[in-house]
Design a protein around this motif. Structure first.
Motif, PDB file in Angstrom:
ATOM      1  N   ASP A 109       2.116  32.238  92.076  1.00  0.00           N
ATOM      2  CA  ASP A 109       2.552  31.857  90.791  1.00  0.00           C
ATOM      3  C   ASP A 109       2.939  30.389  90.805  1.00  0.00           C
ATOM      4  N   ILE A 110       1.852  29.697  90.375  1.00  0.00           N
ATOM      5  CA  ILE A 110       2.151  28.196  90.166  1.00  0.00           C
ATOM      6  C   ILE A 110       2.864  27.893  89.187  1.00  0.00           C
ATOM      7  N   LYS A 111       2.954  28.388  88.068  1.00  0.00           N
ATOM      8  CA  LYS A 111       3.815  28.006  86.721  1.00  0.00           C
ATOM      9  C   LYS A 111       5.063  28.510  86.738  1.00  0.00           C
ATOM     10  N   GLY A 112       5.209  29.699  87.662  1.00  0.00           N
ATOM     11  CA  GLY A 112       6.535  30.356  87.676  1.00  0.00           C
ATOM     12  C   GLY A 112       6.865  31.187  86.691  1.00  0.00           C
ATOM     13  N   ASP A 113       6.002  31.569  85.831  1.00  0.00           N
ATOM     14  CA  ASP A 113       5.967  32.461  84.722  1.00  0.00           C
ATOM     15  C   ASP A 113       5.717  33.953  84.775  1.00  0.00           C
ATOM     16  N   PHE A 114       5.463  34.527  86.256  1.00  0.00           N
ATOM     17  CA  PHE A 114       4.697  35.821  86.435  1.00  0.00           C
ATOM     18  C   PHE A 114       6.036  36.593  86.747  1.00  0.00           C
ATOM     19  N   SER A 115       7.401  36.343  87.066  1.00  0.00           N
ATOM     20  CA  SER A 115       8.178  37.331  87.708  1.00  0.00           C
ATOM     21  C   SER A 115       8.644  38.422  86.857  1.00  0.00           C
ATOM     22  N   GLY A 116       8.555  38.218  85.568  1.00  0.00           N
ATOM     23  CA  GLY A 116       8.903  39.069  84.562  1.00  0.00           C
ATOM     24  C   GLY A 116       7.988  40.584  84.802  1.00  0.00           C
ATOM     25  N   ILE A 117       7.223  40.645  85.551  1.00  0.00           N
ATOM     26  CA  ILE A 117       6.584  42.091  86.128  1.00  0.00           C
ATOM     27  C   ILE A 117       7.457  42.981  86.472  1.00  0.00           C
ATOM     28  N   ALA A 118       8.688  42.396  87.115  1.00  0.00           N
ATOM     29  CA  ALA A 118       9.532  43.285  87.952  1.00  0.00           C
ATOM     30  C   ALA A 118      10.407  44.043  86.816  1.00  0.00           C
ATOM     31  N   GLU A 119      10.300  43.515  85.561  1.00  0.00           N
ATOM     32  CA  GLU A 119      11.262  44.278  84.657  1.00  0.00           C
ATOM     33  C   GLU A 119      10.327  45.234  83.502  1.00  0.00           C
ATOM     34  N   ALA A 120      10.811  45.981  82.937  1.00  0.00           N
ATOM     35  CA  ALA A 120       9.975  46.736  81.754  1.00  0.00           C
ATOM     36  C   ALA A 120       9.896  45.780  80.477  1.00  0.00           C
ATOM     37  N   GLY A 121       8.647  45.995  79.847  1.00  0.00           N
ATOM     38  CA  GLY A 121       8.635  45.090  78.662  1.00  0.00           C
ATOM     39  C   GLY A 121       9.328  45.717  77.583  1.00  0.00           C
ATOM     40  N   THR A 122       9.472  44.958  76.635  1.00  0.00           N
ATOM     41  CA  THR A 122      10.207  45.316  75.337  1.00  0.00           C
ATOM     42  C   THR A 122       9.224  45.400  73.894  1.00  0.00           C
ATOM     43  N   GLU A 123       8.954  46.835  73.416  1.00  0.00           N
ATOM     44  CA  GLU A 123       8.078  46.985  72.221  1.00  0.00           C
ATOM     45  C   GLU A 123       8.508  45.707  71.012  1.00  0.00           C
ATOM     46  N   ASN A 124       7.413  45.206  70.367  1.00  0.00           N
ATOM     47  CA  ASN A 124       7.614  44.194  69.307  1.00  0.00           C
ATOM     48  C   ASN A 124       6.798  44.544  68.441  1.00  0.00           C
ATOM     49  N   PRO A 125       6.659  44.172  66.964  1.00  0.00           N
ATOM     50  CA  PRO A 125       5.549  44.190  66.182  1.00  0.00           C
ATOM     51  C   PRO A 125       4.200  43.877  66.550  1.00  0.00           C
ATOM     52  N   ALA A 126       4.096  42.945  67.332  1.00  0.00           N
ATOM     53  CA  ALA A 126       2.745  42.237  67.636  1.00  0.00           C
ATOM     54  C   ALA A 126       2.171  43.168  68.662  1.00  0.00           C
ATOM     55  N   ILE A 127       2.839  43.858  69.533  1.00  0.00           N
ATOM     56  CA  ILE A 127       2.644  44.825  70.599  1.00  0.00           C
ATOM     57  C   ILE A 127       2.162  46.025  69.976  1.00  0.00           C
ATOM     58  N   GLN A 128       2.988  46.533  68.868  1.00  0.00           N
ATOM     59  CA  GLN A 128       2.667  47.801  68.319  1.00  0.00           C
ATOM     60  C   GLN A 128       1.007  47.530  67.461  1.00  0.00           C
ATOM     61  N   GLU A 129       0.972  46.258  66.948  1.00  0.00           N
ATOM     62  CA  GLU A 129      -0.305  46.051  66.280  1.00  0.00           C
ATOM     63  C   GLU A 129      -1.272  46.308  67.087  1.00  0.00           C
ATOM     64  N   ARG A 130      -1.277  45.584  68.309  1.00  0.00           N
ATOM     65  CA  ARG A 130      -2.464  45.583  69.332  1.00  0.00           C
ATOM     66  C   ARG A 130      -2.747  46.965  69.973  1.00  0.00           C
ATOM     67  N   TYR A 131      -1.842  47.855  70.238  1.00  0.00           N
ATOM     68  CA  TYR A 131      -2.018  49.053  70.877  1.00  0.00           C
ATOM     69  C   TYR A 131      -2.583  50.002  69.734  1.00  0.00           C
ATOM     70  N   ALA A 132      -2.161  49.761  68.359  1.00  0.00           N
ATOM     71  CA  ALA A 132      -2.449  50.653  67.448  1.00  0.00           C
ATOM     72  C   ALA A 132      -4.028  50.450  67.143  1.00  0.00           C
ATOM     73  N   LYS A 133      -4.491  49.195  67.344  1.00  0.00           N
ATOM     74  CA  LYS A 133      -5.953  48.979  67.216  1.00  0.00           C
ATOM     75  C   LYS A 133      -6.805  49.292  68.324  1.00  0.00           C
ATOM     76  N   THR A 134      -6.204  49.552  69.586  1.00  0.00           N
ATOM     77  CA  THR A 134      -6.850  50.114  70.820  1.00  0.00           C
ATOM     78  C   THR A 134      -6.884  51.501  70.946  1.00  0.00           C
TER      79      THR A 134
END
Length: 510
Positions: A82-107
């Motif tokens: 993790d060079i940029k230091g922005d990967f550690s969030g994988i240790a916590e659950a994500g939060t649903e938002n409209p952009a994610i809802q739209e993406r998973y609706a399309k898939t």
């Protein structure tokens, strides 16, 4: 352009393996998601290495996150640099938002926010599992490549290792190596032992070797070489059926490219030496993700790049896959690029003539396609979209497919300091590797031997004469040279606490 029905039939035939696989997203055509086309990767070909490329802000890190999550679901651990230091969030659950809802609706795929098992690791002063290795574990050949020594200097390094092996002098850290060099060039007994049995060391060669060691120390290698050595089998943990995501936090590594390369080569070599041959096991044992891969290759010598290429060819038989994440495929040498089976290409921007040349080169790396105008589309891919080509279960490259990637199920942000403290505080591996083991090694042994010899000489020459100030020896002169003074100044600027922390951490020994 071929019709849509042919597109769906061909891609479904090639991207839906019968065996275990991971899913990256859905195919796209004419800018629309084709929900019937799954873009999947067979687990049996994941150890054939790969590349995730694309301009800044196009979603490479999120693609890496999805990849690591999908592997974890299959019980496959990974190591992410993790060079940029922005990967550690994988240790916590994500939060649903409209952009994610739209993406998973399309898939038309379910979104299941969840955390993944994580170990935070470090080769510097960050919080996490301390990764160390001994000088002996590197060996004379690999250490010489890291120090960028010439053939004569490499032969001297081999002689020094053989001398230490014969004399029972453990080489744990760089202080051990420097003390041995001092002993065999300045101590009468050491000089006699070396010259009579192995050959002498020319002052010029000694100076070059010492300067190379000092340069490596300036990049923080004193904290890397030492004990307890990291056991690579500790990368293979699973928890509740999920593979552990090991995150090496190296946000300060941009200023230490040689240390970065040192660590990577030692890791490759250790895995190759200790992991058994896997054969056709059906899925990888471990996957390594190297973010900002250009940091390895920009500062590497030809010998170092050759070593990386060789290790990549050998290590996949151990069930290990290596994935480089960078902006353009040209950041990776062609000799290495040719070894990569999976390629995930995010958007590239053609603002300059040089950019357009890089785009042309990138397109040439992918299979020809009747479905897309690749050279145009590659500049217009949206965030979270990519061109994908992989290897099917028979090891044959799959057609290039415009892919609408799924979103990570974990948090797409970093952990807070409090969360990092909690995570590292409950880690058994942090406890295992936190304490520096300081056993007797070459440094202590030779100091005792030299002190004993000094006392014997003093007893023989116990005369009441005015002591004459001794001239500094060759070893001291070299360390007092410009390179040595630079190193000393660097340590002084860091302050007493840094001196004790860095040298104590790497230094001494089992």
């Amino acid at each position: 352009m071929a019709d849509k029905i042919k597109f769906i039939e061909e891609l479904n035939a090639r991207y839906n393996p019968k065996g275990d696989h991971i899913i990256l997203g859905k195919g796209m055509l004419d800018g629309e998601v084709v929900a019937d086309v799954n873009v999947t990767i067979p687990l049996k070909t994941v150890n054939r290495h790969g590349l995730i490329a694309g301009a800044t802000g196009t979603g490479k890190t999120k693609t890496l996150q999805v990849f690591a999550e999908q592997l974890s679901h299959q019980g496959i651990p990974s190591l992410v640099l993790d060079i940029k230091g922005d990967f550690s969030g994988i240790a916590e659950a994500g939060t649903e938002n409209p952009a994610i809802q739209e993406r998973y609706a399309k898939t038309q795929l379910p979104y299941q926010p969840q955390a993944f098992p994580v170990e935070l690791m470090t080769i510097s002063g960050e919080r996490g599992v301390k990764l160390r290795a001994t000088v002996t574990e590197f060996g004379p050949v690999l250490l010489s490549k890291i120090l960028q020594l010439n053939e004569t200097q490499q032969s001297i390094m081999s002689i020094v290792f053989k001398y230490c092996d014969d004399k029972g002098l453990p080489l744990i850290d760089l202080n051990d190596l420097k003390k041995v060099l001092q002993y065999v060039t300045e101590n009468p007994q050491g000089k006699a032992e070396l010259s009579s049995n192995y050959g002498s060391i020319a002052p010029a060669s000694l100076g070059a070797i010492l300067r190379a060691i000092v340069a490596l120390e300036q990049q923080g290698a004193s904290g890397f070489f030492g004990e307890l050595s990291f056991d690579v089998h500790d990368l293979l943990q699973t928890r509740d059926g999920k593979g552990v995501v090991n995150i090496l936090r190296v946000a300060d590594i941009q200023s230490k490219p040689q240390l970065f390369s040192t660590f990577m080569l030692s890791l490759f070599a250790e895995i190759y030496m200790t992991f058994p041959e896997e054969g056709d096991s059906g899925k990888p044992k471990l996957v390594l993700f190297i973010d900002e891969a250009h940091l390895i290759f920009d500062e590497s010598s030809k010998a170092l790049v050759s070593q990386i290429e060789t290790m990549m060819k050998l290590i996949r038989s151990k069930g290990v896959g290596i994935y480089f994440i960078t902006q353009i495929p040209g950041d990776v040498p062609e000799s290495v690029l040719s070894q990569l089976g999976l390629k995930i290409q995010h958007a590239l921007r053609g603002f300059t003539a040089k950019d357009k040349k890089e785009i042309s080169k990138a397109v040439e790396n992918y299979p020809t396609t009747d479905f897309y105008n690749a050279s145009t589309l590659i500049q217009n891919l949206g965030i979270g979209e990519a061109f994908v080509t992989a290897l099917d279960e028979r090891g044959i490259p799959t057609p290039l497919v415009h892919t609408y990637l799924i979103s990570p199920e974990s948090r797409m942000n970093v952990l807070s300091d409090a969360e990092i403290s909690e995570l590292t505080g409950r880690s058994a591996l942090v406890d295992k590797y936190e304490k520096v083991v300081d056993n007797e090694s070459a440094y202590e042994m030779l100091v005792k031997r030299m002190e004993q010899a000094s006392r014997e000489v003093e007893a023989v020459n116990n005369q009441k004469t005015k002591p004459v100030k001794e001239e500094p020896g060759m070893f001291e002169q070299i360390l007092q040279s410009k390179a040595g003074r630079t190193f000393t100044s660097t340590l002084m600027r860091e302050g007493a606490k840094a001196i004790l922390g860095m040298l104590g951490l790497g230094g001494r020994r089992r």
